[in-house]
Design an enzyme around this catalytic site. Structure first.
Site, short mmCIF file in Angstrom:
data_model
loop_
_atom_site.label_atom_id
_atom_site.label_comp_id
_atom_site.label_asym_id
_atom_site.label_seq_id
_atom_site.Cartn_x
_atom_site.Cartn_y
_atom_site.Cartn_z
N HIS A 474 -28.90 -12.62 -14.82
CA HIS A 474 -29.33 -13.91 -14.27
C HIS A 474 -28.30 -14.43 -13.25
O HIS A 474 -28.65 -14.74 -12.11
CB HIS A 474 -29.50 -14.92 -15.42
CG HIS A 474 -29.88 -16.29 -14.97
ND1 HIS A 474 -31.17 -16.77 -15.03
CD2 HIS A 474 -29.15 -17.31 -14.43
CE1 HIS A 474 -31.21 -18.01 -14.55
NE2 HIS A 474 -29.99 -18.36 -14.18
N GLU A 475 -27.04 -14.51 -13.68
CA GLU A 475 -26.01 -15.06 -12.79
C GLU A 475 -25.80 -14.16 -11.57
O GLU A 475 -25.53 -14.65 -10.48
CB GLU A 475 -24.69 -15.26 -13.55
CG GLU A 475 -24.77 -16.24 -14.71
CD GLU A 475 -25.40 -17.58 -14.36
OE1 GLU A 475 -25.35 -18.00 -13.18
OE2 GLU A 475 -25.96 -18.22 -15.28
N HIS A 478 -28.18 -15.01 -8.80
CA HIS A 478 -27.66 -16.09 -7.96
C HIS A 478 -26.63 -15.53 -6.98
O HIS A 478 -26.61 -15.89 -5.81
CB HIS A 478 -26.97 -17.16 -8.81
CG HIS A 478 -27.89 -18.06 -9.56
ND1 HIS A 478 -28.90 -18.78 -8.96
CD2 HIS A 478 -27.92 -18.41 -10.88
CE1 HIS A 478 -29.51 -19.53 -9.87
NE2 HIS A 478 -28.95 -19.31 -11.04
#
Length: 691
Positions: A474-475, A478
């Site tokens: 997820h990170e 980004h």
């Protein structure tokens, strides 16, 4: 006169010298950069009022702002990952400065007039789309900063902004202190029967840090969650649960010590006043002025529609859990501190899946290597570790990313482990933006990726749960949004200028790869046998993916509806109504047992200290986009070259320079559908709910 001590924040050349930054460097550096930015704005506006161009007005201001944003990025980052009393004090001392500067820029009419004039010139049509978008955003932001207000109201706007910055920092500090300010000391291992070995080792290590015998459990997630999930002693689960859900409140073991309730009341009152000053009916209306969603009705309808479609299955999942717990010998009603414990047992029974059993397959180095392989195959990039870089903690690693021609396109830091003085959760942030400097050289983007996984103990590599693997993906999503940008105007480069309800699209999209068999084959490797995840464990993991997914969906919808209604319905006459609104939302969506004295809003940092105020719905909004976008990879192939290139070009590379809905339609060939998310989550729509 003696030379002043070298201040690393005032000499940011290349990557920052994190370990050299001292609390006493912070205020002088921030003050100097703020003063310089104000001076540059006044000078260029006065000099080019009659003939504004991008190069003589916008570029010099962007250059000065870049210096300030790089300094502030380092300061706020260190405050989040290496928090000390001295650093916190230095950081907080700068908050009024930053708020005043932001207000000055937003309300400096000569600058606004010059930019309006630039937009009316013939030269405007010759600018790039990114430059035009940056100018349009600036003009929108002038309005949202109160530039059209009379002097007395502008002054009030400035006061509110400064006060809110301080209050939000206070809120965050209270949560950090309340989390640190409690621990459960257990002398005898037999009291925590059921706890996996890795957590016992971690708890022993925590005890040693405090010069205590036995075990210590904290409210940090890597300690708290396994305790609630595995410890058979119900009374101890209750004790830790209550300490967690009453953090920073008027209840629980540290009642009133770091109580955030009055801070919440003040934040909501000031946000409402700010929105009214700017002519908005509520802070929720103001929040949507920079987002994809058009109006509050659209957001509420979106959330309630998802809740309506998910609740029947959520009720069934909860009923199944209650029946299972009763059959296991649970006496009386199921309580909130029982849910994770019996959920894990039932999951193991249904799918032969236990998250802890998979840890040996997910050693950190293998997972990070697999994470990179995934991005390499999707976007035609490569990664190399960067050595000899100054970092803020020995655990931090640094990497460079290269494009298909072998040119470096960015750098990022990974800081994976929980430790004292580091705020909880996982996040990605910007260290610096891609942009052209005044000397014509290209500044490459730099990102921070921060998680709070269990730290290695006794020189043994840290082993992750699959859920932690998903968090890392997820990170990193980004991070790719920041690093793969092709935009070189700082305001709209990377994650900058992306509407808040689209900013989670790359991250939630990237999570999907952590569930694919093809990826798990090179992402996993048993610490002893070196074999990837066996077929039967892989099947168990994938079957368990949507276990209790409706319950999880409803929990997120509860947060989102609570946040949005809190800001939409605020009435100065009635006050904040925090617990009244929370109860109404729970009545509508909650299916799990509730603890009456829970004070979860008092530690809800996303909306009271982060950027998610009246915007928490963005997670679900973006999740719909992400699920539908990933649908194309399921149709064309997980590593389809064309799909990967299109996702990079239409979504990741454009930053905030273009409308994300247009980018999505260009990528997918149509607008997104809510059903894609329900299908991906394994939530079947009841005929009654579908009408």
């Amino acid at each position: 006169m003696e030379d002043q001590e070298f201040n690393p924040l005032l000499h940011l050349q290349g990557l920052p010298l994190f370990s050299h930054v001292k609390p006493e460097h912070v205020y002088p550096a921030v003050k100097s950069a703020v003063d310089h930015s104000i001076q540059v704005i006044k000078t260029v506006v006065a000099a080019h009022e009659a003939d504004p161009t991008w190069d003589n007005v916008i570029a010099p201001i962007e250059e000065a702002d870049d210096k300030l944003s790089k300094i502030w990025s380092v300061v706020s980052h260190l405050n989040g990952v290496c928090n000390t009393e001295e650093l916190r004090e230095a950081h907080d001392k700068c908050l009024p400065l930053m708020a005043e500067y932001s207000t000055f820029v937003g309300q400096y009419k000569p600058l606004c007039e010059v930019i309006k004039k630039l937009k009316r010139t013939d030269a405007f049509s010759l600018l790039t789309d990114a430059q035009k978008k940056s100018i349009d955003n600036s003009l929108r932001d002038f309005h949202l900063s109160g530039i059209d207000l009379p002097d007395d109201k502008q002054k009030r706007y400035a006061e509110i902004s400064a006060e809110l910055a301080q209050l939000q920092s206070t809120f965050s500090n209270n949560v950090l202190d309340a989390t640190k300010g409690y621990y459960l000391h257990i002398k005898d291992r037999s009291e925590v029967t059921g706890l996996p070995h890795a957590q016992l080792v971690q708890a022993e290590s925590e005890a040693k840090k405090r010069n205590l015998d036995g075990l210590v459990f904290t409210l940090d997630i890597p300690s708290y969650l396994p305790f609630l999930t595995y410890v058979e002693n119900r009374d101890l689960r209750q004790q830790l649960y209550i300490a967690y859900v009453t953090r920073a409140s008027d209840q629980g073991p540290n009642a009133h010590k770091w109580d955030n309730q009055s801070t919440i009341d003040s934040i909501l009152r000031l946000r409402h006043e700010l929105a009214h000053l700017l002519g908005f009916a509520s802070y929720a209306h103001l929040s949507l002025a920079t987002k994809m969603a058009k109006d509050p009705e659209e957001v509420i309808a979106f959330l309630e529609d998802l809740a309506h479609k998910s609740k029947p299955q959520g009720l069934r999942e909860m009923q199944e859990l209650r029946e299972y717990a009763a059959a296991q010998g649970l006496e009386g009603e199921m309580q909130p501190w029982d849910v994770a414990f019996y959920s894990q047992k039932l999951c193991k029974e249904k799918y032969a899946y236990d998250p802890q059993e998979l840890r040996p397959y997910f050693g950190v180095s293998k997972v990070v290597s697999g994470l990179f392989t995934c991005a390499e195959r999707l976007y035609n990039v490569s990664f190399r570790p960067r050595f000899g870089v100054d970092v803020w903690h020995p655990d931090v690693r640094c990497y460079d990313i290269y494009d298909r021609f072998g040119s470096k396109i960015g750098t990022f830091y990974i800081d994976l482990y929980a430790r004292e003085g580091k705020r909880g959760g996982a996040w990605m942030d910007e260290c610096q933006s891609r942009r052209y400097r005044s000397d014509g050289s290209l500044q490459l983007p730099v990102a921070y990726l921060v998680c709070n996984f269990t730290a290695p103990v006794n020189d043994k590599e840290s082993l992750l749960t699959h859920e932690e693997v998903v968090t890392l993906f997820h990170e990193f999503g980004h991070g790719l949004n920041q690093l793969l940008t092709r935009i070189d105007i700082a305001d709209v480069s990377g994650i900058n200028g992306v509407p808040w309800d689209a900013v989670e699209l790359p991250s939630q999209f990237n999570e999907n790869f952590a569930w694919q068999e093809e990826v798990l084959n090179f992402l996993s490797c048993h610490e002893k046998t070196q074999q990837p995840l066996p077929k039967e464990k892989l099947e168990s993991l994938i079957k368990a993916k949507n276990y209790e997914s409706a319950m999880a969906m409803l929990r997120q919808l509860e947060f989102a509806l609570f946040d949005f209604r809190l800001h939409l319905e605020y009435d100065p006459e009635k006050g904040s109504r925090v617990y009244e609104i929370l109860k109404q939302v729970k009545d509508l969506v909650a299916v799990t047992p509730q603890y009456e004295l829970s004070r979860f809003p008092d530690s809800f940092t996303h909306i009271f200290a982060g950027g998610y105020a009246a915007g928490y719905y963005s997670y679900k909004w973006a999740e719909v986009l992400a699920a539908d976008a990933f649908g194309r990879f399921l149709e064309d192939g997980i590593f389809d070259e064309k799909a990967g290139a299109d996702f990079r070009d239409c979504i990741l590379a454009v930053g905030g320079a273009s409308d994300p809905m247009k980018g999505f339609v260009a990528f997918r060939g149509r607008k997104p559908s809510v059903d894609a998310l329900l299908k991906q989550s394994g939530i079947s729509i009841e005929p009654a709910a579908a009408e």
